[in-house]
Design an enzyme around this catalytic site. Sequence first.
Site, PDB file in Angstrom:
ATOM      1  CB  THR A  40      45.483 -18.114  94.696  1.00 62.70           C
ATOM      2  OG1 THR A  40      45.534 -19.528  94.469  1.00 62.70           O
ATOM      3  CG2 THR A  40      46.575 -17.429  93.902  1.00 62.70           C
ATOM      4  CG  HIS A  92      33.648  -2.151  97.983  1.00 60.93           C
ATOM      5  ND1 HIS A  92      32.378  -1.633  97.837  1.00 60.93           N
ATOM      6  CD2 HIS A  92      33.546  -3.149  98.893  1.00 60.93           C
ATOM      7  CE1 HIS A  92      31.543  -2.293  98.619  1.00 60.93           C
ATOM      8  NE2 HIS A  92      32.226  -3.216  99.265  1.00 60.93           N
ATOM      9  CB  CYS A 107      10.434  -2.270 101.013  1.00 62.65           C
ATOM     10  SG  CYS A 107       9.476  -1.892 102.490  1.00 62.65           S
ATOM     11  CB  SER A 143      35.064  -3.924 102.781  1.00 66.19           C
ATOM     12  OG  SER A 143      34.795  -4.491 101.522  1.00 66.19           O
ATOM     13  CD  GLN A 201      29.597   2.088 105.424  1.00 72.96           C
ATOM     14  OE1 GLN A 201      29.893   3.204 105.003  1.00 72.96           O
ATOM     15  NE2 GLN A 201      29.083   1.157 104.641  1.00 72.96           N
TER      16      GLN A 201
END
Length: 392
Positions: A237, A201, A325, A199, A179
């Site tokens: 790869t 994205h 939930c 990460s 984050q």
Amino acid sequence: MEQIFFDNASTTRMKQETLDAMMPYFIEKYANPSSIHSMAKEPRAAVDNARATISKILNAEPNEIYFTSGGTESDNWALISGARMNSKKGKHVIISSIEHHAIIETAEYLEKEGFEITRLKVDKDGLVDPGELRSAIRPDTTLISVMMANNEIGTIEPIAEIGKIAKEDGILFHTDAVQAVGHIPIDVREMNIDLLSASGHKFGGPKGVGFLFMRKGIKLPPFIHGGAQENGKRAGTTNVPSIVGMGKALEISASNMKRNTEYLIKLRDHYIKRVEKEIPFSKLNGHRTKRLPGNANFSFKFVEGESLLMLLNMNGICVSTGSACASGSLDPSHVLLGIGLPHEIAHGSVRVTLSEENTMEEIDHAVDVLKSSLERLRSMSPLYEDYLKNNE
């Protein structure tokens, strides 16, 4: 109906410049960079360039960046291989109680292998106390993993201080920075970080690609076997287009970080101010100032977060709930319970995470919709009705 996306902690929109940088490596320069023929030269150079770009932004060296499929793989690699690597010295690992599930569940996996996990409690704002961390260290402690910024409440942890403690005790230190990368300044040298997960994205890059920073000298065993890619550390790869895109996205994010941070804090604080002023029985979760620029997590008394989320969604506001939930669990978020919220309040939480593409007009519209949605839900709540009767 126009939709407003306030769920940027889950993923971000990829910029056109990022896609443009990726496209040639799908169709024109498509050769495998591990091949030795001439067509492999340009893809290989593009991967090297992305590695250099990322390393410079983190104050690392290019050969300390290892490409993966994303933050989850990087977390698993760091925790499992890091713990196993030093298991002869000791089998005690320390994490925080509010880590992402990629760390929480991996730690549970290690427990089945015979490792002992200490889960550090956090304070009401979600902060790890470095003093308590120091007290938790034992002679057989070999690995510490504390996230840089929490994905739910946005609290930014004292990573430099934690890294210093780990270094002084000769303990491997990993941080899940999924984050944080691209959103706040990071210097792996100054922060004494040994391993860092990221990460693509989460900062405008493509999904399915990430990296692990591994400080030079750390001989972390491979997590995926089957080839000599990534200096023999990570088989598979090479995902050239995604790696190129991730490098471009981080370059864009880093170059605009100061401006974006100032803008996002302005939006975020306006949202927080309006909610606290205009919506009764609301509570801001996470540290008020030591938090990610675009994160605002609120708990609202007398409502269920999922019901509120659905009403907001029906009005075109895309947010996420702090409750688990929706994933089939009856328990609220472990993060919200970890900062001391009772179950009934933790269940009524909604996380708003902004990007530089959001506007003040969107913020104001979202607050207006939030107010009307809460009024509707509370009008149907027996608990709220009882509260009003008892406080007339």
